[in-house]
Design a protein around this motif. Structure first.
Motif, mmCIF file in Angstrom:
data_model
loop_
_atom_site.group_PDB
_atom_site.id
_atom_site.type_symbol
_atom_site.label_atom_id
_atom_site.label_comp_id
_atom_site.label_asym_id
_atom_site.label_seq_id
_atom_site.Cartn_x
_atom_site.Cartn_y
_atom_site.Cartn_z
ATOM 1 N N HIS A 106 0.827 -1.204 0.000
ATOM 2 C CA HIS A 106 0.000 0.000 0.000
ATOM 3 C C HIS A 106 0.867 1.261 0.000
ATOM 4 O O HIS A 106 0.595 2.225 -0.703
ATOM 5 N N HIS A 110 1.336 4.392 -3.059
ATOM 6 C CA HIS A 110 1.288 5.849 -2.886
ATOM 7 C C HIS A 110 2.607 6.521 -3.265
ATOM 8 O O HIS A 110 2.629 7.704 -3.582
ATOM 9 N N HIS A 119 -3.858 3.075 -8.212
ATOM 10 C CA HIS A 119 -4.459 3.011 -6.876
ATOM 11 C C HIS A 119 -5.405 4.190 -6.606
ATOM 12 O O HIS A 119 -6.331 4.089 -5.802
ATOM 13 N N HIS A 123 -9.254 5.835 -4.331
ATOM 14 C CA HIS A 123 -9.373 7.063 -3.527
ATOM 15 C C HIS A 123 -10.345 8.080 -4.120
ATOM 16 O O HIS A 123 -10.611 9.104 -3.489
ATOM 17 N N HIS A 203 -7.053 8.227 5.876
ATOM 18 C CA HIS A 203 -6.319 7.847 4.665
ATOM 19 C C HIS A 203 -7.019 8.327 3.383
ATOM 20 O O HIS A 203 -6.392 8.445 2.334
#
Ligand SMILES: [Zn+2]
Length: 283
Positions: A106, A110, A119, A123, A203
């Motif tokens: 993870h 980012h 990813h 989000h 997050h």
């Protein structure tokens, strides 16, 4: 254990559906935040990603990692196949190490611009609820499956431990994205060990560098250990803004735009990595 191994797909699907319906009901009774978008605009997108993942992988992400565990056991590959430990210890170690491996994955998602392109789809959800836990681009599902195979070959866990981990991972993904108001007396002791919805929402904040906090899926120890832990969102749970810079207009967050975004130009306001200041040259 044998029962779980034999009916792996059915057990996983059942646990997933039970947790999902429980969370959706709980969200209706005890919501944490007011919605900014109608569920009718978001849920089809989230479920479409889930269905695609199931078709593309035929729920194969765990099947692949389970097959890798069996192969490793047969050939004696991996750390845990080289030592002689009681079953409970081997399962516990496997669960903890696999969770650490996903924490690392993870963070990489980012930190590496090409991975963030994939990813960020996760989000872009403007609200967070149980269905957000399955909103991942198909490429992310595939990369994650391959990464887990590599980890399993080096670690050599029992197949049953891998299955348990996949079940736990599914359950936690749904739970920690839920729009669920847990009272403090539940949240506080729980987050000593496990990721809670109030923790994970940080997050998904667009504010400052909050996207680069609370990467953990199941255990909170990794965020504490590697200094990425943040207890609460800076703006509080009522005012928190969820999403990604450049993707805050609901009209432009469509299934089609999300499917192609890893392969197309960045939008105005978007950055190569989350939390960076936008530059004009982003493309
Ligand atoms: Zn993330």
């Amino acid at each position: 254990m044998e029962f779980i191994a034999q009916y792996e797909a059915e057990v996983r699907l059942t646990v997933f559906l039970v947790v999902l319906s429980a969370m959706i009901s709980a969200e209706a009774a005890w919501p944490r935040r007011a919605r900014v978008q109608e569920r009718g605009s978001r849920w089809p997108i989230n479920f479409a990603f889930m269905i695609i993942a199931s078709i593309v992988l035929r729920l194969a992400a765990p099947v692949l990692s389970v097959a890798a565990a069996m192969l490793a056991e047969e050939r004696g590959w991996g750390l845990l196949n080289a030592v002689d430990l009681p079953v409970w210890a081997e399962v516990a170690i496997a669960l903890v190490i696999l969770d650490l491996a996903l924490y690392g994955q993870h963070r990489a998602m980012h930190a590496v611009p090409v991975l963030w392109r994939i990813h960020k789809v996760h989000h872009t959800d403007l609200d967070l609820d149980a269905t957000s836990g399955v909103r991942f681009h198909p490429v992310e599902y595939v990369l994650s499956a391959l990464y887990k195979v590599i980890i399993v070959l080096f670690l050599g866990p029992m197949a049953a431990a891998v299955i348990l981990f996949e079940i736990a991972l599914n359950g936690f993904a749904v739970f920690n994205h839920a729009n669920l108001h847990l009272p403090r007396w539940i949240d506080a002791p729980l987050r000593l060990f496990f990721v809670t919805p109030d923790m994970h929402v940080v997050h998904h904040s667009v504010t400052g560098d909050e996207t680069n906090r609370n990467f953990g899926f199941c255990l909170t120890v990794w965020d504490r250990l590697f200094a990425s832990y943040q207890g609460q969102p800076a703006l509080g749970h009522r005012a928190i803004k969820i999403g990604v810079a450049g993707w805050r207009d609901p009209a432009t967050v469509t299934f089609r735009s999300l499917m192609v975004t890893p392969f197309t130009k960045l939008r105005p306001g978007e950055t190569y990595r989350p939390g960076e200041t936008p530059t004009a040259k982003a493309s």
